[in-house]
Design a protein around this motif. Structure first.
Motif, PDB file in Angstrom:
ATOM      1  N   UNK A 255       0.813  -1.213   0.000  1.00 41.48           N
ATOM      2  CA  UNK A 255       0.000   0.000   0.000  1.00 41.48           C
ATOM      3  C   UNK A 255       0.849   1.268   0.000  1.00 41.48           C
ATOM      4  N   UNK A 256       0.464   2.193  -0.887  1.00 36.52           N
ATOM      5  CA  UNK A 256       1.066   3.527  -0.905  1.00 36.52           C
ATOM      6  C   UNK A 256       0.034   4.565  -0.489  1.00 36.52           C
ATOM      7  N   UNK A 257      -0.935   4.138   0.330  1.00 36.28           N
ATOM      8  CA  UNK A 257      -1.940   5.071   0.846  1.00 36.28           C
ATOM      9  C   UNK A 257      -1.258   6.059   1.787  1.00 36.28           C
ATOM     10  N   UNK A 258      -1.822   7.246   1.930  1.00 37.22           N
ATOM     11  CA  UNK A 258      -1.192   8.252   2.807  1.00 37.22           C
ATOM     12  C   UNK A 258      -0.951   7.706   4.211  1.00 37.22           C
ATOM     13  N   UNK A 259       0.234   7.982   4.741  1.00 36.72           N
ATOM     14  CA  UNK A 259       0.602   7.538   6.086  1.00 36.72           C
ATOM     15  C   UNK A 259       0.154   8.560   7.131  1.00 36.72           C
ATOM     16  N   UNK A 260       0.348   8.215   8.392  1.00 31.46           N
ATOM     17  CA  UNK A 260       0.038   9.162   9.470  1.00 31.46           C
ATOM     18  C   UNK A 260       0.890  10.423   9.341  1.00 31.46           C
ATOM     19  N   UNK A 286      -8.404  34.648  -1.823  1.00 27.81           N
ATOM     20  CA  UNK A 286      -7.709  33.711  -0.938  1.00 27.81           C
ATOM     21  C   UNK A 286      -8.089  32.266  -1.283  1.00 27.81           C
ATOM     22  N   UNK A 287      -9.367  32.053  -1.595  1.00 28.89           N
ATOM     23  CA  UNK A 287      -9.830  30.722  -2.008  1.00 28.89           C
ATOM     24  C   UNK A 287      -9.142  30.303  -3.297  1.00 28.89           C
ATOM     25  N   UNK A 288      -9.111  31.191  -4.273  1.00 26.82           N
ATOM     26  CA  UNK A 288      -8.523  30.868  -5.568  1.00 26.82           C
ATOM     27  C   UNK A 288      -7.047  30.498  -5.444  1.00 26.82           C
ATOM     28  N   UNK A 289      -6.338  31.145  -4.509  1.00 22.85           N
ATOM     29  CA  UNK A 289      -4.907  30.897  -4.356  1.00 22.85           C
ATOM     30  C   UNK A 289      -4.626  29.641  -3.540  1.00 22.85           C
ATOM     31  N   UNK A 290      -5.415  29.388  -2.501  1.00 22.17           N
ATOM     32  CA  UNK A 290      -5.040  28.365  -1.515  1.00 22.17           C
ATOM     33  C   UNK A 290      -5.894  27.103  -1.505  1.00 22.17           C
ATOM     34  N   UNK A 291      -7.109  27.164  -2.011  1.00 23.37           N
ATOM     35  CA  UNK A 291      -7.999  26.001  -1.910  1.00 23.37           C
ATOM     36  C   UNK A 291      -7.792  25.043  -3.075  1.00 23.37           C
ATOM     37  N   UNK A 292      -7.924  23.761  -2.806  1.00 20.50           N
ATOM     38  CA  UNK A 292      -7.890  22.754  -3.869  1.00 20.50           C
ATOM     39  C   UNK A 292      -9.198  22.797  -4.652  1.00 20.50           C
ATOM     40  N   UNK A 293     -10.304  22.941  -3.938  1.00 21.81           N
ATOM     41  CA  UNK A 293     -11.621  23.063  -4.566  1.00 21.81           C
ATOM     42  C   UNK A 293     -12.007  24.535  -4.581  1.00 21.81           C
ATOM     43  N   UNK A 330     -11.634  13.091   2.995  1.00 20.43           N
ATOM     44  CA  UNK A 330     -10.260  12.910   2.544  1.00 20.43           C
ATOM     45  C   UNK A 330      -9.415  14.163   2.544  1.00 20.43           C
ATOM     46  N   UNK A 331      -9.911  15.256   3.104  1.00 15.84           N
ATOM     47  CA  UNK A 331      -9.168  16.521   3.109  1.00 15.84           C
ATOM     48  C   UNK A 331      -9.224  17.173   4.482  1.00 15.84           C
ATOM     49  N   UNK A 332      -8.154  17.920   4.793  1.00 18.55           N
ATOM     50  CA  UNK A 332      -8.207  18.818   5.945  1.00 18.55           C
ATOM     51  C   UNK A 332      -8.728  20.161   5.450  1.00 18.55           C
ATOM     52  N   UNK A 333      -9.593  20.803   6.259  1.00 17.37           N
ATOM     53  CA  UNK A 333     -10.245  22.035   5.826  1.00 17.37           C
ATOM     54  C   UNK A 333     -10.284  23.056   6.960  1.00 17.37           C
ATOM     55  N   UNK A 334     -10.351  24.320   6.539  1.00 19.77           N
ATOM     56  CA  UNK A 334     -10.700  25.400   7.459  1.00 19.77           C
ATOM     57  C   UNK A 334     -11.790  26.221   6.783  1.00 19.77           C
ATOM     58  N   UNK A 457      -6.296  18.185   0.232  1.00 16.89           N
ATOM     59  CA  UNK A 457      -6.471  16.732   0.292  1.00 16.89           C
ATOM     60  C   UNK A 457      -5.246  16.034   0.867  1.00 16.89           C
ATOM     61  N   UNK A 458      -5.498  14.974   1.610  1.00 11.86           N
ATOM     62  CA  UNK A 458      -4.408  14.177   2.164  1.00 11.86           C
ATOM     63  C   UNK A 458      -3.963  13.183   1.103  1.00 11.86           C
TER      64      UNK A 458
END
Length: 699
Positions: A255-260, A286-293, A330-334, A457-458
């Motif tokens: 497995x190459x799934x994301x690790x801790x 700020x969204x356009x520069x930093x967000x994945x979505x 599957x993502x960390x968000x603020x 996304x992680x």
């Protein structure tokens, strides 16, 4: 926003949508055309049907068209495989049907085509796209205007070409209907068929049975011989026909799934953005520069924020409040609460949509402003919408968009509609053009919030992927043809098995995006190790080919493991049959037989032939079938069933009321037969056509 999606297509693409609407057209394809001119040499042959080659180049063009029509941009390997399979079936059916139609000499006349388009009973597709919902008939003004524009168009106009293709497709459908009618008309259901079917569904049987389960004999008390296997195989050989070659392989995955550590790193990245998100005065940038979505900012009611965590927090906080980091999908968000307000739940509105042409946005706005002044001076909004709006779907209804909730439209349009006042005329720019919007009615009242969400996304780091690949490479390097299982055990790994994988599979049990691995399997010989580490999603896989099942009736060796349980039950049945036969000697009732075999006689009520289920035991075809061929109050001979060996005694039958309407029963049976006959017909024609499939060499 349904109307906006429509605007993307415009009227000129209506025919392209029509072409894809008919199921028969999709299945049967271009029957009116000969495909022979496309085929130039065997190197391009994707397959053969009744001696006619299917072109790989033409096949790929059809698949690409299907991808475009799907409306999706990032297609998964699984969905692409689905489109390829559907296109292949279309091509196979096209060739088969073309040959059958030629044999019968079926044609569609000019008069028939004209009737389908212009007659009193037009084709349903004509009615679908040119019909008047109020009358249920074709809107002749609308249809005549469309045909006039077609006739005036140049020969190479895409709209005209699509219309010609559509007419051909109507002919294709008509030919298919004629062919299917010619075959289905040969089926006949008589009164005896209707009576038998009625009784099979309604005649009831009441009986008692005794059973000795196969589980009553321990498996270790039964020895299976080669003759046992061969005898069972000979009796059930029809079950072992393999429609296409399959292959099985054992494999180990790394497995190459994301690790801790990967997860912690992403969380750290998002935490660093918290102070910046709090202090920024340009949230959208700020969204356009930093967000994945990069979702546009819009006001949303409770339940529309996408994350239950936000729903529970954001409606009770002051503007500027920042929540997170939190983990979701599957993502960390603020998230930051930008603004909140109370507004209507739904809006009824109408609009006139103007294009931004070569003259630019200013010219379109000026035109919208002129129309606004005309309306304010008393000019009819309805008439102006019908004349000027490029949204023809709403324009024909005076610009009416109906009633919609918050979030149904694109953000700019949504904000204008919900923030404005009843009766107000607004000029709004969106990705579709310049809108002259009028709010007709607003209903309800609820709180809405505008929330900026930054997500990261992680994903697996380069280190994680490199470690997994190195471990897989090391394992592969230690393998020989004879030590796969030993190395798996030595390294403490888990061996998995992919069973009966088909040549065109892009995935197998629990593993996606595995097309390259499957291609290897179909080039390898039994016992071969992989020539490399294969990547499938987030897994690095090392396989060994263990079994090849060729097309056709499989030999006993290929199914021996598969039938072991059934053979064991068959051998047990012989012992249980002997036990029952001894018990029936001198017995005259089912209770006496039950007593002799130390079992109970179980009563069952209201069993029907059409649903041969014995309560608690599931399906027992042979037992229930024998019951309905028996006479009351007689002991049956022992019967080898699915769960054990049975003996029964029929108490009685309860006959249904006489069949009141044989005609209706015959019609229902006939309709069911007609539905089944179409797929059965094409299956039979495909077998006869000797279809040769070379797709695994290309795909």
């Amino acid at each position: 926003m349904g109307v906006m999606n429509y605007l993307r297509e415009r009227m000129g693409k209506i025919v392209a949508i029509v072409i894809g609407a008919s199921l028969l057209a999709f299945i049967l394809g271009e029957v009116l055309r000969s495909g022979s001119s496309f085929f130039k040499g065997d190197s391009d042959a994707l397959g053969e049907v009744a001696g006619e080659k299917i072109s790989y180049k033409n096949f790929q063009a059809q698949v690409e068209q299907a991808k475009q029509q799907s409306g999706q941009t990032n297609l998964s390997g699984q969905f692409t495989s689905y489109l390829e399979e559907m296109t292949w079936n279309q091509d196979v059916s096209r060739v088969i049907l073309n040959k059958e139609i030629d044999k019968l000499g079926l044609v569609v006349t000019v008069d028939e085509t004209n009737s389908m388009v212009n007659g009193n009973n037009p084709d349903p597709q004509i009615l679908q796209y040119f019909g008047d919902p109020k009358t249920g008939k074709v809107d002749q003004v609308k249809f005549n205007n469309f045909k006039a524009s077609i006739n005036a168009a140049k020969a190479d106009d895409p709209m005209k070409i699509q219309w010609v293709q559509f007419l051909e497709q109507l002919g294709t459908n008509k030919l298919a209907q004629k062919y299917i009618s010619a075959t289905s008309n040969g089926m006949y259901v008589n009164s005896l068929d209707a009576k038998d079917d009625y009784e099979n569904k309604n005649k009831l049987a009441n009986f008692k049975y005794v059973t000795l389960d196969y589980a009553s004999i321990p498996d270790n008390k039964v020895t299976l011989t080669d003759d046992d296997y061969q005898s069972y195989y000979n009796d059930h050989q029809y079950q072992f026909k393999n429609k296409q070659e399959t292959r099985s392989f054992d494999y180990v995955s790394f497995s190459a799934a994301p690790s801790k550590d990967d997860s912690a790193a992403v969380k750290g990245q998002i935490e660093k953005l918290v102070p910046e998100l709090k202090s920024t005065t340009n949230d959208s940038l700020f969204i356009q520069i930093n967000a994945e979505t990069k979702a546009p900012l819009a006001y949303k009611r409770k339940g529309q924020l996408g994350d239950p965590q936000l729903d529970s927090v954001m409606f009770n906080q002051p503007n500027g409040f920042v929540y997170g980091p939190y983990f979701s999908n599957g993502s960390y968000k603020i998230a930051k609460l930008i603004d909140s307000k109370v507004g209507p739940d739904s809006v009824k509105a109408r609009h006139i949509l103007l294009p931004i042409g070569a003259d630019g946005e200013a010219a379109a706005r000026a035109k919208a402003d002129s129309l606004k002044k005309l309306i304010q001076a008393g000019k009819s909004f309805d008439e102006l919408a019908k004349t000027y709006s490029i949204d023809k779907q709403s324009g024909e209804k005076g610009g009416d968009l109906g009633t919609f909730g918050r979030g149904a439209m694109v953000a700019e349009f949504d904000n204008a509609a919900f923030d404005g006042k009843k009766g107000e005329l607004q000029i709004v720019k969106t990705q579709f053009g310049i809108h002259l919007l009028q709010i007709e009615e607003q209903k309800g009242s609820s709180k809405a919030v505008e929330v900026a969400v930054i997500d990261k996304p992680v994903t697996a780091s380069t280190k994680t992927q490199s470690t997994a690949f190195s471990n897989a490479q090391k394992f592969l390097g230690a393998l020989t043809k004879d030590n796969f299982d030993a190395e798996v055990k030595k390294e403490g790994l888990i061996k998995k098995t992919a069973t009966d994988v088909q040549a065109l599979a892009s995935s197998f049990q629990g593993v996606d995006d595995a097309r390259q691995l499957v291609r290897w399997a179909f080039k390898a010989d039994k016992g071969d190790l992989a020539d490399q580490v294969y990547v499938a999603g987030d897994q690095y896989i090392v396989p060994v080919l263990t079994e090849i099942k060729p097309k056709g009736t499989l030999p006993l060796d290929a199914v021996k493991k598969q039938i072991e349980g059934a053979v064991r039950n068959h051998v047990k049945a012989k012992q249980l049959l002997d036990k029952f036969q001894a018990a029936e000697n001198g017995a005259s009732t089912i209770d006496q037989v039950a007593q002799k075999v130390s079992a109970s006689a179980v009563p069952v009520q209201n069993i029907v032939f059409a649903n041969p289920v014995i309560p608690g035991l599931s399906l027992e075809y042979k037992v229930v079938g024998t019951v309905f061929g028996s006479k009351p109050n007689k002991l049956s001979k022992p019967i080898e069933g699915e769960h054990g060996v049975f003996v029964f005694s029929l108490d009685n039958f309860i006959n249904p009321a006489p069949l009141a309407n044989a005609v209706r029963e015959r019609e229902q049976i006939g309709q069911a037969l007609a539905q089944r006959s179409q797929s059965a017909l094409f299956d039979a024609l495909k077998d006869k056509a000797n279809v040769k499939d070379y797709r695994s060499k290309f795909l």
